[in-house]
Design a protein around this motif. Structure first.
Motif, mmCIF file in Angstrom:
data_model
loop_
_atom_site.group_PDB
_atom_site.id
_atom_site.type_symbol
_atom_site.label_atom_id
_atom_site.label_comp_id
_atom_site.label_asym_id
_atom_site.label_seq_id
_atom_site.Cartn_x
_atom_site.Cartn_y
_atom_site.Cartn_z
ATOM 1 N N SER A 212 43.111 78.607 33.437
ATOM 2 C CA SER A 212 42.520 77.760 34.312
ATOM 3 C C SER A 212 43.129 77.855 35.727
ATOM 4 O O SER A 212 42.560 77.280 36.918
ATOM 5 N N PHE A 213 44.421 78.571 35.958
ATOM 6 C CA PHE A 213 45.004 78.420 37.165
ATOM 7 C C PHE A 213 45.303 80.054 37.485
ATOM 8 O O PHE A 213 46.154 80.197 38.251
ATOM 9 N N ALA B 133 45.987 77.706 43.546
ATOM 10 C CA ALA B 133 46.008 77.502 42.100
ATOM 11 C C ALA B 133 47.198 77.122 41.360
ATOM 12 O O ALA B 133 47.338 76.311 40.547
ATOM 13 N N SER C 40 52.389 81.754 42.532
ATOM 14 C CA SER C 40 51.437 81.178 41.696
ATOM 15 C C SER C 40 51.230 81.995 40.299
ATOM 16 O O SER C 40 51.003 81.337 39.322
ATOM 17 N N ARG D 21 52.026 80.489 36.503
ATOM 18 C CA ARG D 21 51.126 80.579 35.529
ATOM 19 C C ARG D 21 51.738 81.201 34.042
ATOM 20 O O ARG D 21 51.605 80.939 33.136
ATOM 21 N N TYR E 183 41.022 81.461 41.010
ATOM 22 C CA TYR E 183 40.406 80.321 41.630
ATOM 23 C C TYR E 183 40.667 80.049 43.144
ATOM 24 O O TYR E 183 40.112 79.243 43.947
ATOM 25 N N THR E 184 42.030 80.465 43.235
ATOM 26 C CA THR E 184 42.097 80.553 44.836
ATOM 27 C C THR E 184 41.368 81.262 45.702
ATOM 28 O O THR E 184 40.690 80.772 46.803
ATOM 29 N N TYR F 260 36.919 71.311 43.221
ATOM 30 C CA TYR F 260 37.161 72.531 43.839
ATOM 31 C C TYR F 260 37.142 72.304 45.614
ATOM 32 O O TYR F 260 37.635 73.147 46.377
#
Ligand code: ATP
Ligand code: MG
Lengths: 323, 258
Positions: free
Chosen positions: A239-240, A52, A111, A115, A244-245, A30
């Motif tokens: 996971s995306f 992400a 994003s 996903r 996470y961003t 990260y």
């Protein structure tokens, strides 16, 4: 309620090599991810909420090329990187001319679209079942490295090679970015951050620099995605998530704007906290503990913003003077 | 007579219902100093924006050195060595003064990723030249001791000077200044004017400047262009413009009577 089991458990966790190898691998991954955000936000003034998504494009392109198409991993990596950079250009071309906040909205939407595609294009990505079978060539390398670690007593740590390769990559990338930031190229980027019109009036194509910044950030997201894929050994759309961003932004604020090495320290702090709080033994349900992890990170951020708004390594003047 | 360096013909620009510029035409002769005057809201800044590509005119043509530049983006116009300053200064606050200056230099291969990779020695040499030139100009404008300070720490007048100095880093043929003297103290203002004359006479740099101070305009320009309500209503040598009846009615009236 007694604190004894919690203390015992957390000390045990902190004492174990497994814990640190796992946490520091994530911290490295990260940190690479957030280097891209730093380039965009800290050095170009472009708000990218889609990191992400770029990570997903990189990881899935690599995974699909290896597992479904049958390419060699070493060929798939550069191709996936170029594909991700092209995706960055593609969303930048129509939207980077808009005001910064519109670009932020476009990137987060992008994003999420990525996903959803990963979730629903099951034939290609395996959907929520995940994508497997892209890492055999890496495992060969990893085993070789692991054997080489016998003299230092790490031959039982099968994740140690990934930790080492992730951190070497991170250090090379951070050093390269730091060098670039000191060049005339980096100076134009910083000027774009300050005032695009002034930059245009001096004969520089501000738009082209913003595009380059996004394309490089996308590539960094992709590289982080490869390491994440190898760490998990399979790819799953969860996971995306945009979460996470935002962890990336937490790292950015913690480490300080406009500092690449701050990103590394920020990431180590955030992932130590996130991973350590996994071991909290409290009379709470699993989902409550999961939420608590982010509460802890949030508290640290609040304290930091209160007492050191420029982050650990940020320059206070660059924050106060930017108008 | 040689053709003018800049020819603006029948330019217009409407914002909603407001005709900000409405039929503006004038020429700027090579190596001259031209003043653009007019009451507040006459459309002077908007005209600058159109000429430098920051706004797109609704009609009209703009020719720089024999080449049409309307509809071109601002950075390609600036690369033709026509550079402007802004009425509201745009100092790059969170960058040191010296970086503000160095940024403006043209022909730096180090500004491109390919140039950094393939022409690193050229980029380094150029950077040295650029810094020397930047220090020279800062000296001229009395900003030498501020070189390493963040531009955001400068006073309003110092920012005006920095913006002019930075524009000169572009090695311009034509400089457009939007109220360069506003907020600058009289002695610094004189220095700025002296420097403008020196550049004009020594290096043949052409100037077009917007100014409200009539004494400055009359004393320091070769030609005056007068705007009112979006249109250019007169142009010519200062003495002639001063006695033009349309100008007196539209603009100078109040001052002349006073
Ligand atoms: N972006 C814009 N949108 C709407 N109206 C505008 C815009 N820019 C300028 N105007 C209007 O156009 C007219 C001309 O403005 P401009 O700034 O060109 O005047 P000026 O001659 O430079 O005045 P000053 O001497 O006060 O600087 C004004 O009425 C202004 O309100
Ligand atoms: Mg104006």
């Amino acid at each position: 309620m007694t604190w004894a089991p919690f203390l015992a458990l957390s000390f045990e966790a902190f004492g174990s090599l497994d814990f640190w190898i796992g946490a520091m691998t994530l911290a490295g991954i990260y940190a690479i991810f957030t280097l891209g955000l730093q380039l965009n936000v800290g050095f170009t003034g472009v708000i990218n909420f889609g990191q992400a998504g770029f990570m997903a494009i990189g990881a899935y392109t690599m995974g699909i090329l290896v597992a479904d198409v049958g390419l060699s991993l070493w060929l798939a990596l550069p191709i996936a990187t170029l594909v991700t950079m092209a995706a960055g250009l593609l969303i930048g071309l129509p939207s980077l001319r808009l005001r910064a906040d519109y670009f932020a909205i476009v990137t987060i939407a992008f994003s999420e679209i990525i996903r959803y595609v990963a979730q629903n294009a099951r034939g290609l990505t395996g959907g929520n079942q995940g994508l497997l079978g892209f890492d055999s060539q890496w495992i060969d390398v990893s085993n070789a490295v692991q054997d080489g670690l016998a003299p230092v007593g790490l031959e039982d740590q099968f994740l140690a090679p990934l930790l080492i390769v992730t951190w070497l990559t991170l250090l090379v990338l951070a050093t390269a970015l730091r060098y670039l930031q000191g060049t005339p190229w980096g100076r134009v980027l910083r000027a774009v951050r300050e005032d695009e019109d002034a930059v245009r009036a001096l004969g520089k194509n501000a738009f082209a620099y913003k595009l380059q910044s996004i394309a490089i950030a996308a590539a960094l997201g992709a590289v982080a995605g490869y390491f994440l894929a190898l760490n998990l050994a399979f790819l799953n759309p969860n996971s995306f998530e945009p979460l996470y961003t935002f962890i990336g932004y937490a790292i950015l604020i913690l480490g300080g704007l406009a500092s690449f090495f701050g990103v590394i320290v920020g990431s180590v702090v955030v992932y130590t906290l996130l991973e350590a709080t996994r071991f909290l033994e409290l009379p709470l349900s699993a989902s409550q503990v999961a939420a608590l992890r982010f509460v802890v990170v949030g508290l640290v951020l609040i304290l930091l913003v209160a007492f050191r708004p420029q982050g650990i390594f940020g320059k206070r003047q660059e924050m106060v003077l930017g108008d | 007579m040689t053709e003018p360096l800049l020819e603006v013909s029948d330019v217009a620009k409407q914002f909603g219902g407001i005709r900000a510029v409405d039929g503006a035409s004038f020429d700027v002769e090579r190596g001259s100093i031209t003043a653009l005057i007019g009451p507040n809201g006459a459309g002077k800044t908007t005209l600058f924006n159109i000429v430098t590509g920051f706004e797109r005119g609704d009609r009209g043509t703009i020719v720089l050195d024999g080449e049409r530049i309307d509809r071109r983006p601002p950075h390609t116009i600036a690369r033709r060595r026509m550079v402007r300053t802004f009425q509201i200064t745009k100092a790059l606050s969170a960058m040191p003064v010296i970086d503000n200056m160095a940024l403006a230099a043209p022909d730096q291969p180090g500004e491109h990723l390919t140039g950094l990779l393939l022409r690193a020695p050229v980029a380094r040499r150029r950077e040295k030249e650029v810094r020397e030139r930047a220090h020279e100009l800062l000296e001229v404008f009395g900003l030498s001791d501020k070189a390493e300070e963040y531009a955001g720490t400068l006073s309003g007048g110092q920012r005006k000077l920095l913006e002019l100095a930075r524009a000169l880093m572009v090695e311009p043929r034509l400089v457009l200044l939007d109220e360069p003297m506003a907020g600058v103290n009289p002695s610094l203002g004189r220095r700025l004017l002296d420097h403008m004359h020196e550049l004009c006479e020594r290096d043949g740099v052409t100037f077009l400047f917007i100014e409200h101070d009539m004494d400055v305009v009359m004393a320091h320009s070769d030609k005056v262009v007068v705007m009112a309500q979006g249109a250019t209503i007169a142009s010519g040598p200062p003495a002639q413009v001063r006695s033009d009846q349309a100008v007196i009615d539209a603009y100078l009236g109040a001052q002349v009577k006073a």
